[in-house]
Design an enzyme around this catalytic site. Structure first.
Site, mmCIF file in Angstrom:
data_model
loop_
_atom_site.group_PDB
_atom_site.id
_atom_site.type_symbol
_atom_site.label_atom_id
_atom_site.label_comp_id
_atom_site.label_asym_id
_atom_site.label_seq_id
_atom_site.Cartn_x
_atom_site.Cartn_y
_atom_site.Cartn_z
ATOM 1 C CG ASN A 26 -11.973 -3.530 4.061
ATOM 2 O OD1 ASN A 26 -11.245 -3.577 3.076
ATOM 3 N ND2 ASN A 26 -12.473 -2.398 4.526
ATOM 4 C CG ASP A 41 -13.628 0.937 5.534
ATOM 5 O OD1 ASP A 41 -14.846 1.091 5.331
ATOM 6 O OD2 ASP A 41 -12.780 1.019 4.628
ATOM 7 C CG ASP A 69 -8.203 -1.776 3.355
ATOM 8 O OD1 ASP A 69 -6.975 -1.847 3.156
ATOM 9 O OD2 ASP A 69 -9.036 -1.625 2.447
ATOM 10 C CE LYS A 88 -3.836 0.034 2.437
ATOM 11 N NZ LYS A 88 -4.838 -0.092 3.527
#
Length: 257
Positions: free
Chosen positions: A188, A183, A201, A44
């Site tokens: 995810n 989230d 995430d 990422k």
């Protein structure tokens, strides 16, 4: 981003590996899969403003508590953060299989929330209370990080500041604090062998009201299945009655992230 711009020690780690862009989900980071015949990693890359730094700290804290990626490498370099991590085994709950088997996906989503809530928060250093979230929302607004084009169709507010003022003035009572993902949506959460195999995430994880995750899961169920038909089943698996005031509030709060 071209690998030539990566930190030199990261280039050494990835030397000779194949790569491809991963564009599933709603992450604001660039996500790339690097792989060879032995391993598969995810990288990422995001402009430096602490979320990736927090994510790798959370992942390290969660080792041996939850199935989460293991950090291979992290560095802030030339205005960007780089986080390299291991792959989670299994399928995302937004895969074709689970979209064609919604009742199985709903059960697993409820199981995932229970797994998160089972973690002791006694020594958890990550605070995601409403006070903290509203401060972060203000930061996002002041730094032009709020994407209004991604707002829900039924969002009745015209500007981020109008929404933020509403959220400040209408905070629900926070109860049942727990460790939350932050989230909690289908891309995810992973499953393998009919059980939860991992969470990704994690940059917004921490202690919050349980409705932080429940609300975003309700939203994700509607988005991914195009119907409200599975909401009752979700709450049946959770074993609670829905608090729609909190669900609406936490969905609105997420518009500023």
């Amino acid at each position: 981003m071209d690998i030539q711009h990566y930190p030199s020690d990261l280039k050494v780690l990835l030397n000779g590996m194949f790569h491809e862009l991963d564009n599933i989900g709603r992450s604001t980071a660039g996500v790339y899969r690097y792989y060879n015949d032995k391993v598969s990693y995810y990288l990422k890359i995001q402009p430096t403003f602490n979320e990736l730094e927090k994510e790798h700290e959370i992942m390290e804290w969660l080792q041996h508590k939850l199935p989460v990626p293991r950090k291979i490498y992290f560095k802030s370099y030339d205005g960007f953060d780089y986080l390299l991590m291991t792959k989670i085994e299994g399928e995302m709950l937004c895969s074709d299989y689970f979209l064609n088997n919604p009742e199985e996906a709903v059960r697993l989503l409820a199981d995932g929330i229970k797994m998160l809530q089972s973690i002791s928060i006694e020594d958890c250093p990550f605070d995601n209370s409403l006070e903290t979230k509203l401060k972060e929302a203000l930061y996002n607004m002041e730094n032009n990080l709020v994407d209004m084009s991604d707002w829900e169709e039924n969002n009745r507010f015209d500007t981020p500041i109008e929404l933020l003022e509403y959220l400040r003035n209408n905070k629900p009572k926070e109860s049942t604090p727990a460790f939350t993902h932050g989230d909690y949506c289908l891309p995810n959460i992973f499953s393998k062998d009919n059980k939860i195999s991992g969470f990704i995430d994690l940059g917004r994880s921490g202690i919050a009201d349980i409705y932080q995750d429940i609300a975003l899961c309700v939203r994700s169920l509607k988005h991914n299945f195009g119907t409200d038909d599975y909401i009752d089943l979700f709450f049946k698996h959770l074993g609670i009655q829905p608090n729609w005031e909190k669900i609406e509030y936490y969905i609105l709060l997420d518009e500023l992230f």
